[in-house]
Design a protein around this motif. Structure first.
Motif, short mmCIF file in Angstrom:
data_model
loop_
_atom_site.label_atom_id
_atom_site.label_comp_id
_atom_site.label_asym_id
_atom_site.label_seq_id
_atom_site.Cartn_x
_atom_site.Cartn_y
_atom_site.Cartn_z
N LYS A 93 29.11 14.52 -20.00
CA LYS A 93 30.22 13.67 -21.02
C LYS A 93 30.55 12.14 -20.43
CE LYS A 93 32.62 18.25 -22.72
NZ LYS A 93 34.00 18.21 -23.34
N LEU A 94 29.89 11.95 -18.95
CA LEU A 94 29.82 10.23 -19.03
C LEU A 94 29.32 9.65 -20.18
CD1 LEU A 94 30.85 8.88 -16.76
CD2 LEU A 94 28.95 8.49 -15.99
N SER A 95 29.68 8.54 -20.58
CA SER A 95 29.34 7.63 -22.16
C SER A 95 29.03 6.27 -20.94
CB SER A 95 30.10 7.71 -23.03
OG SER A 95 32.00 7.13 -22.93
N TYR A 96 29.58 5.38 -19.26
CA TYR A 96 29.68 4.39 -19.28
C TYR A 96 29.53 4.32 -17.68
CZ TYR A 96 31.86 -0.37 -18.49
OH TYR A 96 32.07 -1.92 -18.41
N ILE A 97 28.77 3.66 -17.95
CA ILE A 97 29.01 2.91 -16.58
C ILE A 97 28.38 1.53 -15.89
CG2 ILE A 97 27.33 3.80 -13.82
CD1 ILE A 97 26.22 6.19 -14.59
N ARG A 98 29.14 1.22 -15.07
CA ARG A 98 29.21 -0.18 -14.45
C ARG A 98 29.19 -0.20 -13.43
NH1 ARG A 98 32.84 -4.25 -12.93
NH2 ARG A 98 32.53 -6.56 -12.98
N ILE A 99 28.01 -0.62 -12.74
CA ILE A 99 28.08 -1.36 -11.06
C ILE A 99 26.97 -2.42 -11.58
CG2 ILE A 99 26.36 -0.29 -9.03
CD1 ILE A 99 25.50 1.61 -11.12
N ALA A 100 28.06 -3.50 -10.91
CA ALA A 100 27.67 -4.95 -11.04
C ALA A 100 28.52 -5.46 -9.99
CB ALA A 100 28.81 -5.12 -12.57
N ASP A 101 27.93 -6.33 -9.59
CA ASP A 101 28.15 -7.48 -8.67
C ASP A 101 27.65 -6.97 -7.11
OD1 ASP A 101 28.33 -9.81 -10.10
OD2 ASP A 101 30.41 -8.57 -10.74
N THR A 102 26.37 -5.88 -7.53
CA THR A 102 26.25 -5.08 -5.86
C THR A 102 24.99 -5.74 -5.83
OG1 THR A 102 25.28 -3.87 -7.20
CG2 THR A 102 27.77 -3.00 -6.88
N ASN A 103 24.44 -5.29 -5.09
CA ASN A 103 23.32 -5.04 -3.51
C ASN A 103 22.19 -4.48 -4.17
OD1 ASN A 103 23.89 -7.69 -2.58
ND2 ASN A 103 24.96 -6.25 -0.87
N ILE A 104 22.17 -3.68 -5.67
CA ILE A 104 20.70 -2.72 -5.92
C ILE A 104 19.49 -3.61 -6.45
CG2 ILE A 104 22.63 -0.89 -6.27
CD1 ILE A 104 22.02 -1.38 -9.49
N THR A 105 18.29 -3.73 -5.81
CA THR A 105 17.32 -3.87 -6.35
C THR A 105 16.26 -3.35 -7.52
OG1 THR A 105 16.12 -2.50 -5.14
CG2 THR A 105 16.21 -4.80 -4.03
N THR A 106 16.89 -2.24 -8.36
CA THR A 106 16.45 -1.27 -9.30
C THR A 106 17.29 -0.65 -9.98
OG1 THR A 106 16.24 0.73 -7.89
CG2 THR A 106 14.19 -0.54 -7.60
N ILE A 107 16.84 0.00 -10.98
CA ILE A 107 17.64 0.70 -12.10
C ILE A 107 18.41 2.10 -11.66
CG2 ILE A 107 18.18 1.28 -14.40
CD1 ILE A 107 16.72 -0.88 -15.62
N PRO A 108 19.05 2.58 -11.14
CA PRO A 108 19.58 3.76 -10.47
C PRO A 108 18.30 5.03 -11.47
CG PRO A 108 21.39 2.90 -10.56
CD PRO A 108 20.60 2.19 -11.31
N GLN A 109 18.23 6.01 -10.84
CA GLN A 109 16.86 7.17 -11.71
C GLN A 109 18.13 8.30 -11.64
OE1 GLN A 109 13.67 7.11 -12.03
NE2 GLN A 109 13.81 4.72 -11.43
N GLY A 110 17.70 9.21 -12.96
CA GLY A 110 18.32 9.96 -13.17
C GLY A 110 19.71 9.60 -14.17
N LEU A 111 20.22 9.22 -14.52
CA LEU A 111 21.80 9.07 -15.01
C LEU A 111 21.28 9.62 -16.20
CD1 LEU A 111 21.15 5.25 -15.82
CD2 LEU A 111 22.56 6.16 -13.97
N PRO A 112 22.89 9.66 -16.81
CA PRO A 112 23.06 11.31 -17.43
C PRO A 112 22.66 10.42 -19.49
CG PRO A 112 24.75 10.64 -17.20
CD PRO A 112 23.99 9.60 -16.17
N PRO A 113 22.25 11.64 -19.52
CA PRO A 113 22.33 11.51 -20.71
C PRO A 113 22.88 10.93 -22.25
CG PRO A 113 21.14 14.15 -20.95
CD PRO A 113 21.53 12.96 -19.60
N SER A 114 24.26 11.23 -21.57
CA SER A 114 25.08 11.15 -22.25
C SER A 114 25.43 9.74 -22.43
CB SER A 114 26.61 11.67 -22.24
OG SER A 114 26.47 11.45 -20.67
#
Length: 251
Positions: A93-114
């Motif tokens: 039921k997760l509707s919102y994710i914020r991963i800002a101002d970090t060192n990630i170089t790609t979009i995370p894989q396997g995000l929930p369809p919700s």
């Protein structure tokens, strides 16, 4: 006998001292002198004792339930390798994710369809892979501003059929992402502060424009090397309000 009792009562009253108004500080001193604190008196709680556990930030706390929605992971020393594939899959039921101002170089894989909102601003993402957004049918807002994105894979927007806002400003794009013209619902596209040098007449609107496509309410292309006077007027034929288009010279 009655006279004796009355005399004794009058004598006790006469021996008592006059009443004097006393402040709260006097009683506090009296308690300290006696060595009896509020915590030792039945029915009195110390003002220094905590009232109970603190509710976590941005959560709602009830008697036996702590409700915390949405996974805020911004401003952490995260790397792409630190987020496992499918790390959020169990959250149906997760509707919102914020991963800002970090060192990630790609979009995370396997995000929930919700998910309805995904914010990945201020990271070090260099490319948007179509597979990374596969299955996000409910996503309405995608924030990728302030990264180092130079390319968006063809078919990326097709994996987000209900997307309404796309923020790709302040990146390194050299062309308008493909798929905007065919997308049915997208209304806001931020592309300012990139390296886009040309805009085609079919980049935003389908060739045979029809009312089935939502009209744009915001398109920003300013601060790109494209010469705005070279953009064909028909390029924005699916925009009802001209003020929704923001063009300008390259800084």
């Amino acid at each position: 006998m009655k006279a004796t009792i009355i005399f004794l009562l009058l004598a006790q009253v006469s021996w008592a001292g006059p009443f004097q108004q006393r402040g709260l500080f006097d009683f506090m001193l009296e308690d300290e002198a006696s060595g009896i604190g509020p915590e030792e008196r039945p029915g009195v709680e110390s003002a220094l004792e905590p009232l109970g556990p603190m509710c976590p930030f941005r959560c709602q706390c009830h008697l036996r339930v702590v409700q915390c929605s949405d996974l805020e992971l911004g401003t952490n020393p995260l790397k792409s390798s630190g987020i496992e594939n499918g790390a959020f899959q169990g959250m149906k039921k997760l509707s919102y994710i914020r991963i800002a101002d970090t060192n990630i170089t790609t979009i995370p894989q396997g995000l929930p369809p919700s998910l309805t909102e995904l914010h990945l601003e201020g990271n070090k993402i260099t490319k948007v892979d179509a597979s990374s957004l596969k299955g996000l049918n409910n996503l309405a807002k995608l924030g990728l501003s302030f990264n180092s994105i130079s390319a968006v894979d063809n078919g990326t927007l097709a994996n987000t059929p209900h997307l309404r806002e796309l923020h790709l400003d302040n990146n390194k794009l050299i062309k308008v992402p493909g798929g905007l013209a065919e997308h049915k619902y997208i209304q806001v596209v931020y592309l300012h502060n990139n390296n886009i040098s040309a805009v085609g007449s079919n980049d935003f609107c389908p060739p045979g424009y029809n009312t089935k496509k939502a009209s744009y309410s915001g398109v920003s292309l300013f601060s790109n090397p494209v010469q705005y006077w070279e953009i064909q007027p028909s390029t924005f034929r699916c925009v009802y309000v001209r003020s929704a288009i923001q063009l300008g010279n390259y800084k």
